[in-house]
Each structure stands twice: as structure tokens, then as C-alpha cells.
Design a protein around this motif. Structure first.
Motif, short mmCIF file in Angstrom:
data_model
loop_
_atom_site.label_atom_id
_atom_site.label_comp_id
_atom_site.label_asym_id
_atom_site.label_seq_id
_atom_site.Cartn_x
_atom_site.Cartn_y
_atom_site.Cartn_z
N VAL A 67 0.84 -1.20 0.00
CA VAL A 67 0.00 0.00 0.00
C VAL A 67 0.88 1.25 0.00
N LEU A 68 2.03 1.14 0.64
CA LEU A 68 2.91 2.29 0.76
C LEU A 68 3.74 2.53 -0.49
N LEU A 69 3.90 1.52 -1.32
CA LEU A 69 4.89 1.58 -2.39
C LEU A 69 4.76 2.85 -3.24
N VAL A 70 3.59 3.05 -3.84
CA VAL A 70 3.44 4.17 -4.77
C VAL A 70 3.44 5.52 -4.04
N PRO A 71 2.65 5.69 -2.96
CA PRO A 71 2.69 6.99 -2.28
C PRO A 71 4.06 7.33 -1.72
N LEU A 72 4.78 6.32 -1.26
CA LEU A 72 6.12 6.57 -0.74
C LEU A 72 7.03 7.02 -1.87
N TYR A 73 6.88 6.39 -3.02
CA TYR A 73 7.68 6.77 -4.19
C TYR A 73 7.40 8.22 -4.54
N LEU A 74 6.13 8.61 -4.54
CA LEU A 74 5.79 9.99 -4.88
C LEU A 74 6.29 10.97 -3.82
N THR A 75 6.32 10.51 -2.55
CA THR A 75 6.88 11.35 -1.49
C THR A 75 8.36 11.62 -1.76
N ILE A 106 0.30 6.45 3.98
CA ILE A 106 -0.91 5.63 4.15
C ILE A 106 -2.15 6.46 3.83
N VAL A 107 -2.17 7.68 4.34
CA VAL A 107 -3.30 8.58 4.04
C VAL A 107 -3.32 8.88 2.54
N ASP A 108 -2.13 9.17 2.00
CA ASP A 108 -2.03 9.44 0.56
C ASP A 108 -2.62 8.32 -0.26
N ALA A 109 -2.33 7.08 0.15
CA ALA A 109 -2.80 5.93 -0.63
C ALA A 109 -4.31 5.96 -0.72
N ALA A 110 -4.96 6.25 0.42
CA ALA A 110 -6.42 6.27 0.42
C ALA A 110 -6.94 7.40 -0.46
N VAL A 111 -6.21 8.50 -0.51
CA VAL A 111 -6.65 9.65 -1.32
C VAL A 111 -6.36 9.41 -2.81
N MET A 112 -5.12 8.96 -3.08
CA MET A 112 -4.69 8.83 -4.48
C MET A 112 -5.51 7.83 -5.27
N ALA A 113 -6.06 6.85 -4.57
CA ALA A 113 -6.85 5.85 -5.28
C ALA A 113 -8.06 6.48 -5.98
N PHE A 114 -8.45 7.68 -5.51
CA PHE A 114 -9.61 8.35 -6.10
C PHE A 114 -9.19 9.55 -6.94
N GLN A 115 -7.92 9.59 -7.28
CA GLN A 115 -7.42 10.74 -8.05
C GLN A 115 -6.67 10.30 -9.29
N HIS A 116 -6.54 11.25 -10.20
CA HIS A 116 -5.58 11.08 -11.29
C HIS A 116 -4.36 11.91 -10.94
#
Lengths: 317, 327
Positions: free
Chosen positions: A159-167, B63-73
Motif C-alpha cells: 500500500v505504501l509503495l506508490v505513495p512513498l515513491y511519490l513522497t 498511508i493517508v495518501d494511498a487512500a486519497v490517491m486511489a480516487f485521483q488522477h
């Protein structure tokens, strides 16, 4: 207090009978009783089973590593034609030198060492300071932080992979991408809930009287940390260190994502790509070189691994 | 300053350790903001700084980002744009998804078939070893120490499909083969699982060994009094005593296999004909192997779905097994 006993201290109470059972006399027993051992047929079968087990473990566990060691100094043609023969046409030591210099394994090796040391430093600093603040100083809001740290254990890492990458690509406040810097591997390594919990458990088991006495003698929180808690927590710092270095050495997907520049890449990322354009014998020599440090660490800290894994299991449970 | 609660006011008792402690606690509570600054407050924050820095930036925020990004482009250039459930729709309509799910389940099933019983059997046998048990565990643990990349590349060579391949040479000694190993759709996944089992079994063996040492010897004594032989002791004492650990390793293995990436990525790159493409490889593909730029929304949507499935699975599993797990 030896390192291993110290490492065992925070383990589950389950481990206590284990230690008691290691010591005592001959009637120390497992599934088979003393009477079982006296019966010839049982003893023979057990001995035979253990012999077969040992042989299989040697073949399966050690075999591939020995094969790699052998092939690292074998000419390509021999490895291809008779992969299981022992040097039918002599030993080729030059493979190792060629891998080290011409293929620049030295550079990637150094990258791996730099990454591992940075990860080690970040993890030890985060885990010890956090453990100290939460387990020794114990602020009132500490429970909330511990809960939030614990909660991250239940989130699968993908779950962290992509958001962490973007961070890492767009870090907040910094305004500059961390891609292709070692910080991209070092910094996220600190967010390791497992380490924090491990160190907290250890600090919880330290005698509080020592802290109070140091406080009475006028030691401030920094002095208490540096002169009392850190020296006392050497065993657990050792555990965290060894596992940090090994994990950093093994890591593949994350460094592959954030270190795109080949000059920055560690061995784990570089080796799969090297395979395409270097000769087999040199490639196998490179693989062997990449395995030396972890194996050496294992041999030196064997007891830590073989007890540490159970300690990890206890925490996970 | 508002916390002057009369209930905690210390009664006039002789100064036992307990009352002193209570007094200290009460004064501490009364000190308020000013006291916080005079006491340890700011210093505690200094020590918490590394933790807060790394967890906020690299754990809680993502973790918060993941929940948000799933609904974004999100494409890092234009500002992110809300798209509702579109990412989920994209992922769910991907013809590869079904394949990836089936492959991942197949991987999990094979890994359970191979990777679950082998460490248990080895650990039970090993626990009876009287001399040089350390040697046994060290040998079993060695593959765990080998960096997975090295292991995978080495096994890829072992799996060479030609009759001169390492495994095919060994198979030929027994009059079998040559097998296509990674080259064939039918054998590729079992070959990957075989490698994965090799590289992970040692860790599980060590966990089981620790649990086995914890089995109370009295239970075996009691079983013998009741006339149990070796096999019945294993079946009726050892295995039931391990069930707590067995339940946990089971769920950990499922969660682990659901996220398998390195093995298929390095051994087969998902082939032949996508027969080893797993869910995590699909996530990787969406985000990082897309020629049109990363589809981060779809990748996060899929990883969230996988996480939710795993969470539901674990919850059901623990609910079902609660009654017969240890305490």
C-alpha cells in the motif's frame, strides 16, 4: 550480561521454560523419552533420520552456495557443459578480479555498504531515541504514539509503495526530488515499527531504579540517555544493527525504484542488469562477491540470527 | 490549571512510597503548561523528533495518501484531479487482473503445499537432535541469508532448460527430465515456488524450533503414561501445542505470498504468456512500467483492494480459529 541473554530478555514468557530446559541434566527430553532412546529400534531409526536430515540440509542449504563458490572460479565453458563437475579444466581465479575491477563490482559493493550503513544509522537513531522517549521518559501522550506506530504494522507494505515513491519524488518542504540520492533509501528505513517495538520492550525491562538514581545524581534527560540507557542497551542495538544491515543488503524493489542512476545502485539492483552483458563466469563471480558479507555476518552473529528469528516471531505473535 | 481534582488530593497518611508517588503524580498533573516547559516536556519531544519525522513522512502520510490517491488522477505534472471510482473501474476491467489474481492464488496454494509442511516436519525432526543442533539450524537458515536477488539469479541458472542445466543434470541421474522449468506455462509457477520455499523455509524452521522447545515435557510424560507411541505423541501433543504458532505462520505466509514480486520479476518477468504475473507485478506495471507515464491512481487502487482483501481474510481467519487457538 552477554549479548544473547540480553537479546532474549524482552521475548515472550514462552521462552522462559525454553531456557530452563536447555540447562538441566540428561532427563531433559523432547518428544522421545529416555525409555524411547533406550529402545534399539527407535534409536536406530532416529539416528538414521537425523543423518538423512543432515545430508539433505547440507545438499539443499549449503549446496547452492558451495556451487556458487565453485563456479565463481570456473571457466564459463566448464560451468555450461558440466555444471556439476569440479574444475575439469582447472581453476580460473581471474574471474573474481575481473568482476571486481572491470565490471566495477567494487563500485556497486561500495554503494551497497554506504546504503547499509546509512540505513543502520537511521534505524538505530530512530529506534533508540523513540524507545527512550516512550519507555523511559513516558510522556502522557506516549500511548497514542505507540498505538499509531503499532497500527503501521497492519498495513501491508505494498500500500505504501506508490505513495512513498511519490513522497520521494516530491518531498514536502524540501522542494527537491530525492530520486538518485542515498537519502531516498536511508530516510524511509527509519519508519520501522518493528524496531521501535523491539527497543521499547527492551527498555521496559531495564530496572527503573537505575534511571531514578541517575536522576537523583542530577543527570538530565540527555545525559541519562547517552551515559546510562545507550550503554545498557548494547544487546538490543546489536540486534537492530545486524538486522538493519542484512535487510538493507537484501533490499531490491525500493532501491531499484529510487536509484535509477547505475552509478548509485547497490549490488542487488545492478546484478540482474549486469547479467545481460557480462560473461557467465564473471557474472557468477559477482554473485559470489555479493553473498560474502551477509554470510560472514551470519557466521559471526549466528546465535543472534538463530535466536533473533524466534524473537521476531514472538513479537509478531 | 483546571485539573484540581479533589479526589486525588493526598490524604494525611504516613509517607509510604505509594503516597509519595501519588503526590508526585498529582503535582505533575497540576503543573500544566508552564510545568511542562520547566520539566521534561520539551526534551521528550526532542527525543521523539526522529520517530515523528520518519513516521509522519514515510509511514503515516503515505498511508493517508494511498487512500486519497486511489480516487485521483495523479501524474506529478498537473495538479491531482478527483475521479471518484474510475481508478477502481480501470483496474477491475483490466483483462490481466483476473489472470494475476488466479496466478497469485495459485502461487499461494503451491507455497502452502510446499512451504507450509516442510519447515514443520524438519523442525520436529530437528528438535530431537541431541548433538550439534546448532549445525542443523545454521544449515537450514543459510538460504535465508543469501540475498534474494543472488538466490533468484542463481536459481534461474539452475533452472536452465537444456539437458546440461544444473537441475536437469541432477534429474538425469535419476533418469528423469529434461524439464522445461521456467520456460513452460505449466511448470514456471511451481519452479518459482520451489525457489521461494528454499529461500524462506529456514526462517519458519527457526520459529517452529523455538516453539517446540517451549512444549512442556510433562505433556509427553503424561502421553506416555497413557500408552502413546512416538507418532501419537507427535500427532496428539506436539502439533496441538504448536497450533498458536502454526496459525500465525499460516496467516503470515498468506499475506507474504499475496505480495510476491521479486521471485517472478527476476525469474520469469511474469512470463511465459503472463502465467506468472502476480498482483504486485501488476501494481508495479501500472505505476512504473507504463510507457505513457505512471498510472499511480490505478496502482494505488489495486494495492488498496489487495490490502482490504487481506484484512478481511485475516479477520475471518482469526474469527474462525479463535476458538481452537491457544488461550
Amino acid at each position: 550480561m552477554s549479548g544473547v541473554i540480553g537479546a532474549d530478555a524482552p521475548a515472550e514468557p514462552q521462552a522462559a521454560p525454553a531456557q530452563r530446559r536447555e540447562r538441566p541434566q540428561a532427563e531433559d527430553r523432547g518428544i522421545l523419552s529416555v525409555a524411547d532412546w533406550r529402545r534399539g529400534r527407535v534409536r536406530l531409526t532416529t539416528r538414521l533420520t537425523h543423518l538423512i536430515l543432515l545430508l539433505s540440509l547440507v545438499v539443499v542449504g549449503l549446496g547452492p552456495i558451495l556451487w556458487l563458490a565453485k563456479s565463481a572460479v570456473t571457466p564459463t565453458q566448464d560451468t555450461l557443459r558440466q555444471p556439476l563437475a569440479l574444475w575439469p579444466n582447472g581453476i580460473d581465479w581471474a574471474n573474481l578480479a575481473e568482476a571486481w575491477t572491470r565490471v566495477e563490482i567494487d563500485k556497486y559493493f561500495l554503494n551497497t555498504v554506504i546504503i547499509a550503513l546509512g540505513v543502520w544509522l537511521v534505524q538505530v537513531v530512530v529506534a533508540t531515541t523513540a524507545g527512550y522517549a516512550l519507555s523511559v521518559l513516558r510522556p502522557r501522550y506516549g500511548k497514542i504514539i505507540v498505538g499509531l506506530v503499532l497500527a503501521t504494522l497492519f498495513v501491508p507494505s505494498i500500500v505504501l509503495l506508490v505513495p512513498l515513491y511519490l513522497t520521494i519524488v516530491q518531498p514536502p518542504l524540501l522542494g527537491q526530488s530525492l530520486i538518485n540520492t542515498f537519502w531516498a533509501v536511508w530516510l524511509p528505513a527509519g519508519a520501522n515499527a518493528f524496531n521501535v517495538l523491539l527497543v521499547m520492550r527492551f527498555f521496559d525491562s531495564l530496572p527503573r531504579e537505575v534511571f531514578e538514581a541517575a536522576r537523583m545524581d542530577g543527570a538530565g534527560p540527555y545525559r541519562l540517555f547517552w551515559s546510562i540507557v545507550v550503554p545498557m542497551s548494547r544487546p538490543i542495538i546489536g540486534v537492530v544493527s545486524v538486522f538493519a544491515v542484512i535487510a538493507a543488503w537484501k533490499d531490491f524493489l525500493w532501491p531499484m525504484l529510487v536509484l535509477k542512476d547505475p552509478a548509485m545502485q547497490p549490488l542487488s539492483v545492478r546484478l540482474p542488469q549486469l547479467q545481460q552483458f557480462i560473461e557467465l563466469d564473471v557474472f557468477l563471480a559477482a554473485l559470489a562477491i555479493a553473498t560474502v558479507i551477509p554470510i560472514a555476518l551470519f557466521l559471526v552473529f549466528q546465535r543472534l540470527f538463530l535466536n533473533g528469528a524466534s524473537l521476531g516471531g514472538a513479537v509478531k505473535g | 490549571m483546571t485539573q484540581l481534582t479533589p479526589t486525588t488530593a493526598p490524604p494525611p497518611l504516613p509517607a509510604t512510597a505509594e503516597t509519595i508517588e501519588r503526590t508526585v503524580a498529582a503535582t505533575r498533573r497540576r503543573r500544566g503548561v508552564a510545568g511542562w516547559f520547566r520539566g521534561d516536556g520539551p526534551h521528550i519531544l526532542v527525543f521523539l523528533l526522529p520517530l515523528l519525522f520518519s513516521f509522519i513522512l514515510f509511514s503515516w502520510k503515505p498511508i493517508v495518501d494511498a487512500a486519497v490517491m486511489a480516487f485521483q488522477h495523479t501524474n506529478l505534472i498537473a495538479p491531482a484531479e478527483w475521479v471518484g471510482w474510475e481508478n477502481f473501474a480501470t483496474v477491475l476491467s483490466d483483462p490481466l487482473l483476473g489472470k494475476a489474481v488466479v496466478n497469485t492464488l495459485w502461487f499461494a496454494a503451491l507455497a502452502l503445499l510446499l512451504g507450509y509442511p516442510i519447515p514443520l516436519v524438519v523442525a520436529v525432526l530437528m528438535s530431537e537432535v541431541r548433538r550439534a543442533r546448532g549445525l542443523y539450524s545454521a544449515l537450514a537458515y543459510l538460504p535465508v541469508i543469501v540475498p534474494p536477488v543472488v538466490g533468484a539469479l542463481l536459481w534461474k541458472f539452475f533452472y536452465d532448460a537444456s539437458p546440461n542445466g544444473v537441475f536437469n543434470t541432477i534429474a538425469a541421474w535419476f533418469g528423469a527430465g529434461p524439464f522445461p522449468w521456467l520456460q513452460d506455462q505449466a511448470t514456471a509457477m511451481p519452479s518459482i515456488v520451489l525457489f521461494a520455499t528454499w529461500s524462506a523455509a529456514g526462517g519458519t524452521i527457526i520459529i517452529y524450533l523455538a516453539a517446540l522447545v517451549g512444549v512442556a515435557p510433562e505433556l509427553y510424560d503424561a502421553a506416555e503414561v497413557d500408552g502413546a507411541g512416538v507418532w501419537r505423541k507427535v500427532w496428539h501433543v506436539t502439533i496441538p501445542q504448536l497450533r498458536g504458532v502454526l496459525l500465525i505462520t499460516f496467516i503470515l505466509q498468506i499475506i507474504g505470498t499475496a505480495q510476491v514480486f521479486l521471485e517472478p520479476f527476476l525469474l520469469t518477468a511474469g512470463g511465459p504468456a503472463n502465467s506468472t504475473t502476480t498482483v504486485l507485478m501488476l501494481i508495479y506495471k501500472y505505476a512504473f512500467q507504463n510507457s505513457l507515464g505512471g498510472d499511480y491512481g490505478a496502482a494505488t487502487a489495486l494495492s488498496l483492494m489487495l490490502a482490504v482483501v487481506l484484512a478481511i481474510f485475516s479477520a475471518i481467519y482469526f474469527r474462525l480459529t479463535r476458538s481452537w487457538s491457544t488461550s
